[in-house]
Scaffold this active site. Structure first.
Site, PDB file in Angstrom:
ATOM      1  CE  LYS A  88      36.635  35.941  37.113  1.00 61.31           C
ATOM      2  NZ  LYS A  88      38.028  35.943  37.563  1.00 61.31           N
ATOM      3  CB  SER A 145      39.433  39.067  36.643  1.00 60.98           C
ATOM      4  OG  SER A 145      39.594  38.246  37.782  1.00 60.98           O
TER       5      SER A 145
END
Lengths: 169, 131
Positions: free
Chosen positions: A87, A38
């Site tokens: 993230k 990701s």
């Protein structure tokens, strides 16, 4: 007697090192593997790598909780507190962020005490676009460096899509 | 959290409580646990409230004087203070992610006349755990 005291000395040294290591890892910095793609290409740029990237996570940022746009952070998942995710912070409390919802564009204001996080690989990332802004209290550390594999050792840059974020109050 | 903690405003000292963090290994909480958590609106503040509902429960609330039933999302819990008249809790900021919980309150340790276990009590009539 000599062997016993030698053994005991070794055990004491081992326990001391273990305690120091645990304290450092808990309060100051630790090294963690990055799983999944990701955050590609920043971490794990190619799926066919044999090993995951390892990164340095610093926890000094948790004293003042002052984050910047573009910081890569480790946080507890809001839907499963046993999982941690890595993230990038795209928007901070009070910012307006542009998102696309059901193929029409929308602008959201990030609430007080929350931040908006997204993975660098938008096609394959479960982030604030699915679970909304997350409370800053869930952040557990900031990623500063890639430490493995050796050819990718280096600083993690602060970059973010400035055209999607508006910080006027 | 009156009267469980700080039962009278005119006390000279605040109550002191024991907060255990072993619960953070498994994150298994029960209805009625009193927990310490980071405020979702200000991460620098910590609050102490009671867990009324766990993930998947339906909780009855009153919103703008009409009754409403809310489902607690996965990974979240609903917290309320024992003193409903004077408590900023999930009735204002909604359910909180369990990741914000920092420990569980087990005992009152000060003042000496109030030393004792903190009981698990909660309004069972407002919470429904059927799946």
């Amino acid at each position: 007697m000599g062997t016993q005291s030698l053994l005991w000395n070794s055990v004491k040294k081992f326990l001391t090192c273990g305690l120091i290591g645990l304290t450092i890892s808990d309060r100051y910095a630790s090294i963690v593997p990055v799983r999944g793609a990701s955050m590609s290409p920043t971490f794990n740029p190619r799926a066919r790598n044999f090993t995951d990237d390892y990164v340095l996570v610093e926890k000094f940022c948790l004293k003042k909780y002052e984050f910047s746009h573009g910081d890569v952070v480790v946080f507890c998942s809001p839907s499963n507190h046993k999982e941690k995710h890595i993230k990038r912070i795209i928007a901070l409390p009070g910012d307006w962020i542009g998102t696309t919802h059901n193929s029409h564009d929308d602008v959201l204001k990030v609430p007080k005490g929350h931040c908006w996080v997204e993975g660098d690989n938008s096609a394959s990332s479960m982030d604030s676009r699915s679970f909304g802004p997350i409370p800053l209290g869930l952040v557990k550390g900031r990623v500063t460096h890639v430490v493995w594999p050796p050819q990718r050792i280096g600083l993690v840059e602060r970059v973010f899509p400035q055209e999607r974020v508006s910080s006027f109050k | 959290m009156s009267p469980t903690f700080n039962p009278r405003a005119r006390n000279f000292t605040d109550d002191y409580v024991l907060v255990e963090k072993f619960c953070l290994k498994k994150y298994e909480f029960s209805h009625g646990d009193v927990v310490v958590f980071c405020s979702p609106s200000n991460h620098k503040e910590k609050h102490i409230k009671r867990i009324i509902a766990l993930p998947g429960d339906w909780i009855g609330t009153t919103h703008n004087s009409h009754d409403d039933v809310l489902k607690v999302p996965k990974g979240h819990c609903w917290v309320e203070g024992d003193n409903s008249a004077s408590s900023m809790d999930s009735r204002s900021f909604g359910p909180i992610p369990l990741g914000l919980v920092k420990g569980r309150v087990t005992h009152v340790v000060w003042p000496p006349q109030r030393i004792g276990l903190v009981e698990r009590v909660f309004p069972q009539e407002r919470v429904s755990s059927f799946k």
